[in-house]
Design a protein around this motif. Structure first.
Motif, PDB file in Angstrom:
ATOM      1  N   LEU A  30      15.431 100.770  21.969  1.00  0.00           N
ATOM      2  CA  LEU A  30      16.784 100.230  22.037  1.00  0.00           C
ATOM      3  C   LEU A  30      17.320 100.245  23.459  1.00  0.00           C
ATOM      4  N   ASN A  31      16.995 101.326  24.177  1.00  0.00           N
ATOM      5  CA  ASN A  31      17.489 101.471  25.551  1.00  0.00           C
ATOM      6  C   ASN A  31      16.603 102.479  26.288  1.00  0.00           C
ATOM      7  N   PRO A  32      16.141 102.147  27.487  1.00  0.00           N
ATOM      8  CA  PRO A  32      15.298 103.069  28.260  1.00  0.00           C
ATOM      9  C   PRO A  32      15.976 104.405  28.568  1.00  0.00           C
ATOM     10  N   MET A  33      17.294 104.443  28.458  1.00  0.00           N
ATOM     11  CA  MET A  33      18.036 105.675  28.700  1.00  0.00           C
ATOM     12  C   MET A  33      17.520 106.815  27.824  1.00  0.00           C
ATOM     13  N   PHE A  34      17.038 106.435  26.619  1.00  0.00           N
ATOM     14  CA  PHE A  34      16.586 107.443  25.663  1.00  0.00           C
ATOM     15  C   PHE A  34      15.230 108.052  26.030  1.00  0.00           C
ATOM     16  N   GLU A  35      14.656 107.620  27.162  1.00  0.00           N
ATOM     17  CA  GLU A  35      13.478 108.305  27.679  1.00  0.00           C
ATOM     18  C   GLU A  35      13.886 109.500  28.533  1.00  0.00           C
ATOM     19  N   LYS A  36      15.146 109.596  28.836  1.00  0.00           N
ATOM     20  CA  LYS A  36      15.697 110.767  29.545  1.00  0.00           C
ATOM     21  C   LYS A  36      16.559 111.579  28.587  1.00  0.00           C
ATOM     22  N   ILE A  37      17.665 110.971  28.184  1.00  0.00           N
ATOM     23  CA  ILE A  37      18.518 111.620  27.180  1.00  0.00           C
ATOM     24  C   ILE A  37      17.951 111.241  25.824  1.00  0.00           C
ATOM     25  N   SER A  38      16.886 111.910  25.434  1.00  0.00           N
ATOM     26  CA  SER A  38      16.100 111.512  24.262  1.00  0.00           C
ATOM     27  C   SER A  38      16.753 111.921  22.953  1.00  0.00           C
ATOM     28  N   GLY A  39      16.224 111.337  21.875  1.00  0.00           N
ATOM     29  CA  GLY A  39      16.707 111.692  20.541  1.00  0.00           C
ATOM     30  C   GLY A  39      16.490 113.160  20.239  1.00  0.00           C
ATOM     31  N   HIS A  40      15.364 113.701  20.701  1.00  0.00           N
ATOM     32  CA  HIS A  40      15.085 115.126  20.483  1.00  0.00           C
ATOM     33  C   HIS A  40      16.107 115.991  21.197  1.00  0.00           C
ATOM     34  N   PHE A  41      16.436 115.628  22.423  1.00  0.00           N
ATOM     35  CA  PHE A  41      17.465 116.353  23.185  1.00  0.00           C
ATOM     36  C   PHE A  41      18.808 116.283  22.470  1.00  0.00           C
ATOM     37  N   LEU A  42      19.192 115.078  22.036  1.00  0.00           N
ATOM     38  CA  LEU A  42      20.477 114.907  21.351  1.00  0.00           C
ATOM     39  C   LEU A  42      20.499 115.640  20.011  1.00  0.00           C
ATOM     40  N   SER A  43      19.329 115.722  19.352  1.00  0.00           N
ATOM     41  CA  SER A  43      19.263 116.450  18.075  1.00  0.00           C
ATOM     42  C   SER A  43      19.547 117.932  18.281  1.00  0.00           C
ATOM     43  N   LYS A  44      19.122 118.464  19.433  1.00  0.00           N
ATOM     44  CA  LYS A  44      19.386 119.871  19.733  1.00  0.00           C
ATOM     45  C   LYS A  44      20.870 120.101  20.031  1.00  0.00           C
ATOM     46  N   ILE A  45      21.500 119.117  20.680  1.00  0.00           N
ATOM     47  CA  ILE A  45      22.941 119.201  20.890  1.00  0.00           C
ATOM     48  C   ILE A  45      23.655 119.251  19.540  1.00  0.00           C
ATOM     49  N   ALA A  46      23.231 118.370  18.619  1.00  0.00           N
ATOM     50  CA  ALA A  46      23.820 118.352  17.277  1.00  0.00           C
ATOM     51  C   ALA A  46      23.585 119.676  16.554  1.00  0.00           C
ATOM     52  N   ASP A  47      22.398 120.238  16.709  1.00  0.00           N
ATOM     53  CA  ASP A  47      22.066 121.505  16.052  1.00  0.00           C
ATOM     54  C   ASP A  47      22.916 122.659  16.593  1.00  0.00           C
ATOM     55  N   ILE A  48      23.105 122.676  17.902  1.00  0.00           N
ATOM     56  CA  ILE A  48      23.933 123.719  18.525  1.00  0.00           C
ATOM     57  C   ILE A  48      25.376 123.613  18.043  1.00  0.00           C
ATOM     58  N   LEU A  49      25.883 122.393  17.978  1.00  0.00           N
ATOM     59  CA  LEU A  49      27.250 122.180  17.490  1.00  0.00           C
ATOM     60  C   LEU A  49      27.353 122.530  16.008  1.00  0.00           C
ATOM     61  N   GLN A  50      26.267 122.286  15.265  1.00  0.00           N
ATOM     62  CA  GLN A  50      26.237 122.670  13.858  1.00  0.00           C
ATOM     63  C   GLN A  50      26.397 124.183  13.714  1.00  0.00           C
ATOM     64  N   ILE A  51      25.674 124.943  14.535  1.00  0.00           N
ATOM     65  CA  ILE A  51      25.773 126.401  14.495  1.00  0.00           C
ATOM     66  C   ILE A  51      27.189 126.857  14.847  1.00  0.00           C
ATOM     67  N   TYR A  52      27.786 126.196  15.842  1.00  0.00           N
ATOM     68  CA  TYR A  52      29.176 126.529  16.205  1.00  0.00           C
ATOM     69  C   TYR A  52      30.124 126.270  15.036  1.00  0.00           C
ATOM     70  N   CYS A  53      29.965 125.132  14.366  1.00  0.00           N
ATOM     71  CA  CYS A  53      30.851 124.781  13.250  1.00  0.00           C
ATOM     72  C   CYS A  53      30.671 125.722  12.055  1.00  0.00           C
TER      73      CYS A  53
END
Length: 271
Positions: free
Chosen positions: A227-250
């Motif tokens: 969809l966008n080359p940006m996701f080769e840096k800010i990857s889905g795996h990286f973003l999934s970890k952000i979501a997981d960390i926020l999940q733990i906070y919530c």
């Protein structure tokens, strides 16, 4: 205060050490895991080679794991303050301390998996995921009617043993994880029905959103760069970890609100 945190720390440390030893002995060497750079969308850019050594070739996916340690340490400190001013009980603090010490350990375990790409580190990463969700169910049971040490040990033993599904089915981990998520959601809904306060709605809904985001982004990791080359840096795996960390906070926030509410109600009744 310190003794409760130390007790939780020692219990988590011992269980983690046992898990590591069993993995080291090779009991789960036949488990299917995804190991290797081909399973990650993050690409090592030329500029990183000037900053980081070659073995640190996924810096985003490595350093994001510090978030688990930050959130875990923050809520351990917050629990100590709440216990000191008697907003929560000693038994409440054990639930908070255990969950957040697990979070700090989990951050380190995931970083090791990213850095080494060893099968056994991947196994430990998978296995360590399961007790997190079961702890939410245990936490809910504690607030509902009390669960006791025997109940905690029983449910956590079931959680840890459920990883053996990986030995009999290729998708055993996914099956076990799905069941754990259902248990966690069921427990969280059950305790909310008992203490239906408006303040708890937002962290509960956000925890569900981040949980879904964690699963989706991780599965979509290799597809997002299309969809966008940006996701080769800010990857889905990286973003999934952000979501997981926020999940733990919530999750922490959700149980903090419910615990304080329950204790305030009990204190009013006792006066």
């Amino acid at each position: 205060m310190v003794s409760m945190m130390m007790q939780a720390f020692l219990v988590v440390t011992v269980i983690t050490a046992v898990m590591m030893y069993l993995v080291y002995l090779g009991y789960f060497d036949t488990v299917h895991t995804e190991v290797g750079r081909q399973f990650y969308a993050e690409r090592y850019s030329a500029k990183w080679s000037k900053v980081f050594p070659p073995w640190l070739n996924m810096p985003y996916n490595t350093f994001v794991n510090l978030g688990y340690i930050v959130v875990g340490a923050f809520y351990c400190a917050k629990t100590s303050v709440s216990l000191h001013v008697k907003q929560i009980t000693s038994s409440d603090s054990v639930l908070f301390y255990t969950f957040n010490i697990m979070a700090t350990f989990y951050g380190a375990i995931q970083a090791v998996r990213i850095l080494t790409q060893f099968h056994r580190s991947a196994v430990l990463d998978q296995w360590y995921t399961l007790p997190f969700f079961m702890w939410v169910f245990v936490w809910s049971s504690h607030l509902d009617s009390g669960i006791g040490i025997k109940g905690m040990v029983s449910w956590m033993a079931i959680s840890l043993l459920s990883y053996c599904l990986t030995l009999v089915h290729m998708h055993g981990f996914e099956i076990a994880l799905a069941l754990h998520i259902l248990f966690a959601v069921y427990g969280a809904i059950t305790i909310y029905r008992k203490f239906p306060i408006k303040e708890a709605q937002q962290p509960f809904i956000w925890a569900l959103i981040f949980c879904a985001g964690f699963v989706f982004l991780k599965l979509a990791d290799l597809e997002l760069p299309n969809l966008n080359p940006m996701f080769e840096k800010i990857s889905g795996h990286f973003l999934s970890k952000i979501a997981d960390i926020l999940q733990i906070y919530c999750v922490n926030k959700y149980f903090e609100i419910l615990t304080l509410y329950k204790n305030s109600v009990q204190n009013k009744k006792s006066k």
